[in-house]
Write a protein that holds these residues in place. Sequence first.
Motif, PDB file in Angstrom:
ATOM      1  N   HIS A 134       0.849  -1.188   0.000  1.00 56.06           N
ATOM      2  CA  HIS A 134       0.000   0.000   0.000  1.00 56.06           C
ATOM      3  C   HIS A 134       0.886   1.240   0.000  1.00 56.06           C
ATOM      4  O   HIS A 134       1.471   1.599   1.022  1.00 56.06           O
ATOM      5  CB  HIS A 134      -0.918  -0.007   1.221  1.00 56.06           C
ATOM      6  N   LEU A 135       0.987   1.913  -1.149  1.00 58.61           N
ATOM      7  CA  LEU A 135       1.915   3.034  -1.305  1.00 58.61           C
ATOM      8  C   LEU A 135       1.349   4.347  -0.813  1.00 58.61           C
ATOM      9  O   LEU A 135       2.063   5.156  -0.223  1.00 58.61           O
ATOM     10  CB  LEU A 135       2.312   3.191  -2.779  1.00 58.61           C
ATOM     11  N   LYS A 136       0.065   4.598  -1.094  1.00 59.85           N
ATOM     12  CA  LYS A 136      -0.497   5.905  -0.774  1.00 59.85           C
ATOM     13  C   LYS A 136      -2.008   5.833  -0.713  1.00 59.85           C
ATOM     14  O   LYS A 136      -2.620   4.904  -1.238  1.00 59.85           O
ATOM     15  CB  LYS A 136      -0.076   6.957  -1.798  1.00 59.85           C
ATOM     16  N   ALA A 137      -2.592   6.858  -0.095  1.00 54.87           N
ATOM     17  CA  ALA A 137      -4.040   7.018  -0.039  1.00 54.87           C
ATOM     18  C   ALA A 137      -4.470   8.194  -0.908  1.00 54.87           C
ATOM     19  O   ALA A 137      -3.641   8.884  -1.507  1.00 54.87           O
ATOM     20  CB  ALA A 137      -4.490   7.205   1.414  1.00 54.87           C
ATOM     21  N   ALA A 138      -5.772   8.433  -0.959  1.00 53.47           N
ATOM     22  CA  ALA A 138      -6.339   9.448  -1.845  1.00 53.47           C
ATOM     23  C   ALA A 138      -6.362  10.822  -1.192  1.00 53.47           C
ATOM     24  O   ALA A 138      -6.561  10.950   0.023  1.00 53.47           O
ATOM     25  CB  ALA A 138      -7.758   9.063  -2.241  1.00 53.47           C
ATOM     26  N   VAL A 139      -6.179  11.865  -2.008  1.00 48.19           N
ATOM     27  CA  VAL A 139      -6.329  13.239  -1.529  1.00 48.19           C
ATOM     28  C   VAL A 139      -7.811  13.568  -1.413  1.00 48.19           C
ATOM     29  O   VAL A 139      -8.665  12.867  -1.961  1.00 48.19           O
ATOM     30  CB  VAL A 139      -5.636  14.241  -2.488  1.00 48.19           C
ATOM     31  N   PRO A 140      -8.193  14.642  -0.688  1.00 48.06           N
ATOM     32  CA  PRO A 140      -9.605  15.054  -0.645  1.00 48.06           C
ATOM     33  C   PRO A 140     -10.136  15.348  -2.044  1.00 48.06           C
ATOM     34  O   PRO A 140      -9.399  15.770  -2.939  1.00 48.06           O
ATOM     35  CB  PRO A 140      -9.560  16.325   0.210  1.00 48.06           C
ATOM     36  N   ASN A 141     -11.441  15.150  -2.222  1.00 45.72           N
ATOM     37  CA  ASN A 141     -12.053  15.343  -3.545  1.00 45.72           C
ATOM     38  C   ASN A 141     -11.733  16.707  -4.147  1.00 45.72           C
ATOM     39  O   ASN A 141     -11.458  16.829  -5.341  1.00 45.72           O
ATOM     40  CB  ASN A 141     -13.574  15.181  -3.445  1.00 45.72           C
ATOM     41  N   GLY A 142     -11.780  17.764  -3.324  1.00 45.53           N
ATOM     42  CA  GLY A 142     -11.563  19.110  -3.828  1.00 45.53           C
ATOM     43  C   GLY A 142     -10.133  19.410  -4.204  1.00 45.53           C
ATOM     44  O   GLY A 142      -9.857  20.449  -4.815  1.00 45.53           O
ATOM     45  N   GLN A 143      -9.209  18.509  -3.872  1.00 42.88           N
ATOM     46  CA  GLN A 143      -7.792  18.697  -4.194  1.00 42.88           C
ATOM     47  C   GLN A 143      -7.391  17.933  -5.453  1.00 42.88           C
ATOM     48  O   GLN A 143      -6.220  17.884  -5.811  1.00 42.88           O
ATOM     49  CB  GLN A 143      -6.931  18.228  -3.018  1.00 42.88           C
ATOM     50  N   ARG A 144      -8.350  17.384  -6.134  1.00 45.03           N
ATOM     51  CA  ARG A 144      -8.073  16.548  -7.301  1.00 45.03           C
ATOM     52  C   ARG A 144      -7.676  17.377  -8.510  1.00 45.03           C
ATOM     53  O   ARG A 144      -8.226  18.443  -8.769  1.00 45.03           O
ATOM     54  CB  ARG A 144      -9.323  15.723  -7.641  1.00 45.03           C
ATOM     55  N   PHE A 145      -6.703  16.875  -9.289  1.00 47.64           N
ATOM     56  CA  PHE A 145      -6.406  17.393 -10.619  1.00 47.64           C
ATOM     57  C   PHE A 145      -7.143  16.514 -11.622  1.00 47.64           C
ATOM     58  O   PHE A 145      -7.288  15.314 -11.421  1.00 47.64           O
ATOM     59  CB  PHE A 145      -4.899  17.358 -10.899  1.00 47.64           C
ATOM     60  N   GLY A 146      -7.597  17.109 -12.744  1.00 42.65           N
ATOM     61  CA  GLY A 146      -8.313  16.337 -13.746  1.00 42.65           C
ATOM     62  C   GLY A 146      -9.754  16.776 -13.853  1.00 42.65           C
ATOM     63  O   GLY A 146     -10.222  17.647 -13.106  1.00 42.65           O
ATOM     64  N   PRO A 147     -10.517  16.172 -14.781  1.00 41.23           N
ATOM     65  CA  PRO A 147     -11.927  16.539 -14.957  1.00 41.23           C
ATOM     66  C   PRO A 147     -12.738  16.198 -13.720  1.00 41.23           C
ATOM     67  O   PRO A 147     -12.328  15.396 -12.880  1.00 41.23           O
ATOM     68  CB  PRO A 147     -12.359  15.696 -16.171  1.00 41.23           C
ATOM     69  N   ALA A 148     -13.900  16.811 -13.629  1.00 38.76           N
ATOM     70  CA  ALA A 148     -14.763  16.605 -12.467  1.00 38.76           C
ATOM     71  C   ALA A 148     -15.140  15.138 -12.313  1.00 38.76           C
ATOM     72  O   ALA A 148     -15.359  14.427 -13.304  1.00 38.76           O
ATOM     73  CB  ALA A 148     -16.017  17.461 -12.598  1.00 38.76           C
ATOM     74  N   LEU A 149     -15.223  14.685 -11.074  1.00 40.94           N
ATOM     75  CA  LEU A 149     -15.634  13.316 -10.810  1.00 40.94           C
ATOM     76  C   LEU A 149     -17.117  13.137 -11.133  1.00 40.94           C
ATOM     77  O   LEU A 149     -17.928  14.048 -10.915  1.00 40.94           O
ATOM     78  CB  LEU A 149     -15.405  12.979  -9.339  1.00 40.94           C
ATOM     79  N   PRO A 150     -17.509  11.965 -11.638  1.00 44.28           N
ATOM     80  CA  PRO A 150     -18.947  11.705 -11.827  1.00 44.28           C
ATOM     81  C   PRO A 150     -19.663  11.777 -10.489  1.00 44.28           C
ATOM     82  O   PRO A 150     -19.089  11.459  -9.437  1.00 44.28           O
ATOM     83  CB  PRO A 150     -18.974  10.273 -12.391  1.00 44.28           C
ATOM     84  N   PRO A 151     -20.921  12.190 -10.482  1.00 47.70           N
ATOM     85  CA  PRO A 151     -21.674  12.289  -9.225  1.00 47.70           C
ATOM     86  C   PRO A 151     -21.645  10.967  -8.454  1.00 47.70           C
ATOM     87  O   PRO A 151     -21.773   9.886  -9.029  1.00 47.70           O
ATOM     88  CB  PRO A 151     -23.101  12.619  -9.695  1.00 47.70           C
ATOM     89  N   GLY A 152     -21.446  11.075  -7.147  1.00 49.10           N
ATOM     90  CA  GLY A 152     -21.455   9.892  -6.300  1.00 49.10           C
ATOM     91  C   GLY A 152     -20.138   9.154  -6.211  1.00 49.10           C
ATOM     92  O   GLY A 152     -20.043   8.148  -5.499  1.00 49.10           O
ATOM     93  N   THR A 153     -19.104   9.629  -6.903  1.00 50.70           N
ATOM     94  CA  THR A 153     -17.794   8.981  -6.839  1.00 50.70           C
ATOM     95  C   THR A 153     -16.812   9.865  -6.081  1.00 50.70           C
ATOM     96  O   THR A 153     -17.076  11.047  -5.852  1.00 50.70           O
ATOM     97  CB  THR A 153     -17.239   8.673  -8.239  1.00 50.70           C
ATOM     98  N   THR A 154     -15.681   9.282  -5.689  1.00 46.73           N
ATOM     99  CA  THR A 154     -14.694  10.008  -4.897  1.00 46.73           C
ATOM    100  C   THR A 154     -13.292   9.724  -5.422  1.00 46.73           C
ATOM    101  O   THR A 154     -13.102   8.890  -6.309  1.00 46.73           O
ATOM    102  CB  THR A 154     -14.754   9.590  -3.420  1.00 46.73           C
TER     103      THR A 154
END
Length: 412
Positions: A133-153
């Motif tokens: 396990h190398l790393k965990a996810a950043v908060p949704n609002g800190q994401r680079f890239g297109p918007a996440l589909p509704p209901g995903t993280t």
Amino acid sequence: MTRRIGRFRTALTVLAVWNVLAGAALVGAAPASAAPAATEVAPGVEYTDFDIVAAKGVAHAHVLSIDLRAPHVRVGLLYPGVVAARAAVSELADTAGAVAGINGDFFNITETQHPGVEATGAPVGPAVADGRHLKAAVPNGQRFGPALPPGTTTEEVFGVGTDRTARLDRLALDGSIGTDEGDLPLRGLNQYALPEGSIGAFTSDWGDVSRERAVCGTDTDRSAPCSTDTYEVTVTDGRVVATAGSPGRGPISSGTTVLVGREAGAQQLRKLSAGERVTVRHRLVAAKARVPYAFAIGGSPVLAGGRPLPGLDDTVSAVRTAAGIANGGRRMLLLALDGAPEFRTGLTIAEVAETMRRLGATDAFGLDGGGSSTLVAREPGASSVSVWNHPSGGAERPVPNGIGVFSRQEHP
């Protein structure tokens, strides 16, 4: 070297291509003579390319089909050895001994909103390599890239379990910091952005890049200013050995964990004293799978159970990369669009989902696109991979990770 494309310059249906990849007869498919012949990269690993007539022009797709039940075939995470580093996909593949691969997760590519703060190059989502396990996810609002589909993280992953089955899943961080006064919550692991008021852990898997970016932005706005209330504690062999008022940089030795806190998390860390015994525990927990993941990478789901996710963007076209799951998780499809000028309009995210569905995928996952989109493979008899699409920037963009395809039965 970039492989020449366009063996078949007429627009082909993706259903016809799937005839070649899966050997299936599909209703409504073009005649077999019209479908492009697949190239065997290695036994159980096939490549093909084809045109797609999209809403804004013709796109050109490069696809790898991988039989995950072939005993000599496996897939794994390509990465430069640490989380916060980047390299070209071809370099990552050759270093790991892969016969093919594509680029992976979106990443912290720039820091124009935070002058003087170093962009880490670290990916957005969770990452697992060879069960580690190398790393965990950043908060949704800190994401680079297109918007996440509704209901995903940002915790969404595309992975393969130790049962050799591909899945879409979520990997959440489960962690704690044991101190003399009790346990503290751990809410970050080797990630470029920590939740507000939290403590995150950085290990030797992070690399030597500055940890300053971890305290910048907020849970909803990655461009928000960096926190001014921060603290860092270094733990070696289970004891506090150093403290600092702000996040530092430099390599982290094996057996050492650096704890970085912001706001309430910083206030909690200030209570620790030199020599105090501290135990840091962390793991990634799957929402669905009951077997460990041998490999997992972050991104964004676009297709689930044979249906496109609701709310997928259908207006913005771009060069894109995606991974798909077919045959009950026994087959993996890796797609990278071509970035040559005549194909650069690309596909919308909704069109990517439909393309993967027509290729036979029941589930599919969007990966980083644009200048990152790269597919590499070995030509028969070659000892190294070459780039088989045209990156839209004219050359390979260094990326933090990718999906590698490995085979113990290569062609002579």
